[in-house]
Each structure stands twice: as C-alpha cells, then as structure tokens.
Design a protein around this motif. Structure first.
Motif, PDB file in Angstrom:
ATOM      1  N   UNK A   9       0.840  -1.191   0.000  1.00 24.26           N
ATOM      2  CA  UNK A   9       0.000   0.000   0.000  1.00 24.26           C
ATOM      3  C   UNK A   9       0.875   1.241   0.000  1.00 24.26           C
ATOM      4  N   UNK A  10       0.344   2.338  -0.510  1.00 24.98           N
ATOM      5  CA  UNK A  10       1.149   3.552  -0.614  1.00 24.98           C
ATOM      6  C   UNK A  10       1.657   4.020   0.746  1.00 24.98           C
ATOM      7  N   UNK A  11       0.815   3.938   1.771  1.00 27.35           N
ATOM      8  CA  UNK A  11       1.256   4.381   3.097  1.00 27.35           C
ATOM      9  C   UNK A  11       2.384   3.499   3.627  1.00 27.35           C
ATOM     10  N   UNK A  12       2.272   2.190   3.387  1.00 28.01           N
ATOM     11  CA  UNK A  12       3.333   1.277   3.832  1.00 28.01           C
ATOM     12  C   UNK A  12       4.643   1.579   3.118  1.00 28.01           C
ATOM     13  N   UNK A  13       4.557   1.806   1.816  1.00 30.70           N
ATOM     14  CA  UNK A  13       5.758   2.092   1.025  1.00 30.70           C
ATOM     15  C   UNK A  13       6.383   3.413   1.476  1.00 30.70           C
ATOM     16  N   UNK A  14       5.545   4.429   1.702  1.00 29.38           N
ATOM     17  CA  UNK A  14       6.065   5.723   2.156  1.00 29.38           C
ATOM     18  C   UNK A  14       6.777   5.596   3.500  1.00 29.38           C
ATOM     19  N   UNK A  15       6.217   4.793   4.409  1.00 35.40           N
ATOM     20  CA  UNK A  15       6.820   4.626   5.731  1.00 35.40           C
ATOM     21  C   UNK A  15       8.155   3.898   5.646  1.00 35.40           C
ATOM     22  N   UNK A  16       8.218   2.858   4.808  1.00 38.65           N
ATOM     23  CA  UNK A  16       9.471   2.131   4.678  1.00 38.65           C
ATOM     24  C   UNK A  16      10.526   2.992   3.994  1.00 38.65           C
TER      25      UNK A  16
END
Length: 236
Positions: A9-16
C-alpha cells in the motif's frame, strides 16, 4: 501451497522509504507502489528477482534507484547536454526487470532513457509496467547491446547494474560515450584508480577514463557504491 503475499500500500511504502532515508509522495509514490506490486506478482511466474515479497524488494533493490537519483543530481551534465530540442541519451544495459531504470525514472526524468535487454520475458515485463505507469522519454528495447548501439549517436551516460565486469564494459563502450560523458557503475567495492587496482579484477582504471565521482551507501549492513567514470576521449 505457497503463501499468498499481501500487496503493498502507498502508506506502507512511504513509511518504509522514510525509514530508509527517503521521502516519497505523490505520483512517484503511486508509481513505485504499483511497480512493487507488479514485481511481486510477476516474479512468481517469471523469476524476475530474488526477493519474493515487496518489502525486501524495496529494501534491497528499489533503494538502489533512490540512491542513484541522489548521486545523479551531484553530476554535472552540462558538458554533454544537447540542445533543448535534443534530449541527452542515457543507456541502461541488461535492464532485466527494470532495475534500476524503472524506479529511477519514476523519481528522476532527465534525458531520454533506453533500457536494453535481450531476454523476451524481461522486456515484456518492462513494457507491461510502462503501459500501466507511463514514464516520459523512457523506452524498452529487446536487443543485443551491440545491435542497439549500431548506428546510434554516442550517449551522454550509460548505467550498469551487474551487466558485465567494468573492464569489459569500458572496452565495449569505446567510442560510444561522448567526451565528458559518464559510465555509472553499481558495485560492492570502491572504484579503481589509475594507480590503484580494483579488488575484484586487479585492474587499473584506463587512462582514457577518469573517476569523476563516487557515492557510498549501505544496504542491509553491506556497503554499495556508485562510480561515475568519465570518458576523456572523443567518440569515433
């Protein structure tokens, strides 16, 4: 039965990405998330890359492209830039699943970028990605690199990620890179010098090339490097 992997998900990718030291947002975040999901899905069928889920793909593969963007922004392309009507030519040989080229183009879009690979499944995958996530001036070619270069004007830059050992690569590119243009190599060791050989091949940097810049970073605790080797010689 193989475990079904969850999509990114975009939020997961942004956080990583933030954990890795990068801020990703907007169209770049959307595109890289989509690319990760395609890479995860199709790697099961095509064996495109080693990791099988998106998190290690991002940590160990996509991260190279994010560091490469940082490195390229430190290089001076003015000596090899063409007119505004003719974008500088950038080659990426042995592009495979589109690494580092596709995620790089999602965050850095200078020049006209050409990804070349002889393998049908790899080029088909890259074309599928670009069909879903179009990127400006970004092209895929299924060809031998010798055939691709035949008749083309010399490039301003060539990117190599494990395409071939650097001494053979510089020989291959003799007369194919513009004076002052760059060969950018991703390596696991520091660059050679004219008086200090590299650790892997025991080879000195040829006199026709100079080490313009070097960038070091760490992936999962192991060092990686980008070298920018600049051509001193005019093309044939």
């Amino acid at each position: 039965m193989a475990k079904k992997m969850s999509p990114a998900g975009e939020q997961q990718v942004a956080m990583l990405c933030s954990e890795l030291g990068f801020t990703l947002q907007g169209e770049a975040l959307k595109n890289i998330t989509g690319y990760l999901n395609m890479l995860q899905k199709w790697s099961v069928v095509m064996n495109l890359v080693g990791p099988r889920s998106w998190e290690p793909m991002l940590r160990t593969l996509i991260v190279d492209s994010l560091h490469l963007k940082r490195f390229l922004e430190t290089l001076d392309f003015s000596v090899v830039a063409d007119s505004a009507d003719i974008p500088m030519q950038i080659w990426d040989f042995g592009a495979g699943a589109g690494l580092p080229g596709i995620p790089l183009r999602m965050v850095w879009q200078e020049g006209e970028y050409h990804m070349v690979d002889v393998r049908e499944k790899r080029t088909m995958f890259m074309q599928m990605v670009l069909a879903k996530y179009p990127l400006p001036a970004t092209n895929v070619h299924r060809a031998r690199v010798e055939d691709f270069m035949e008749g083309r004007a010399p490039a301003a830059m060539m990117v190599s990620r494990a395409f071939m050992p650097w001494p053979e690569l510089l020989e291959l590119l003799t007369g194919k890179i513009r004076r002052g243009g760059f060969v950018v190599v991703l390596a696991n060791e520091p660059a050679p010098a004219h008086d200090v050989p590299d650790a892997s091949h025991g080879r000195l940097l040829p006199e026709d090339w100079s080490l313009t810049a070097q960038y070091e970073y760490s992936v999962e605790g192991s060092p990686r490097y980008f070298w920018a080797l600049s051509s001193k010689k005019a093309p044939n």
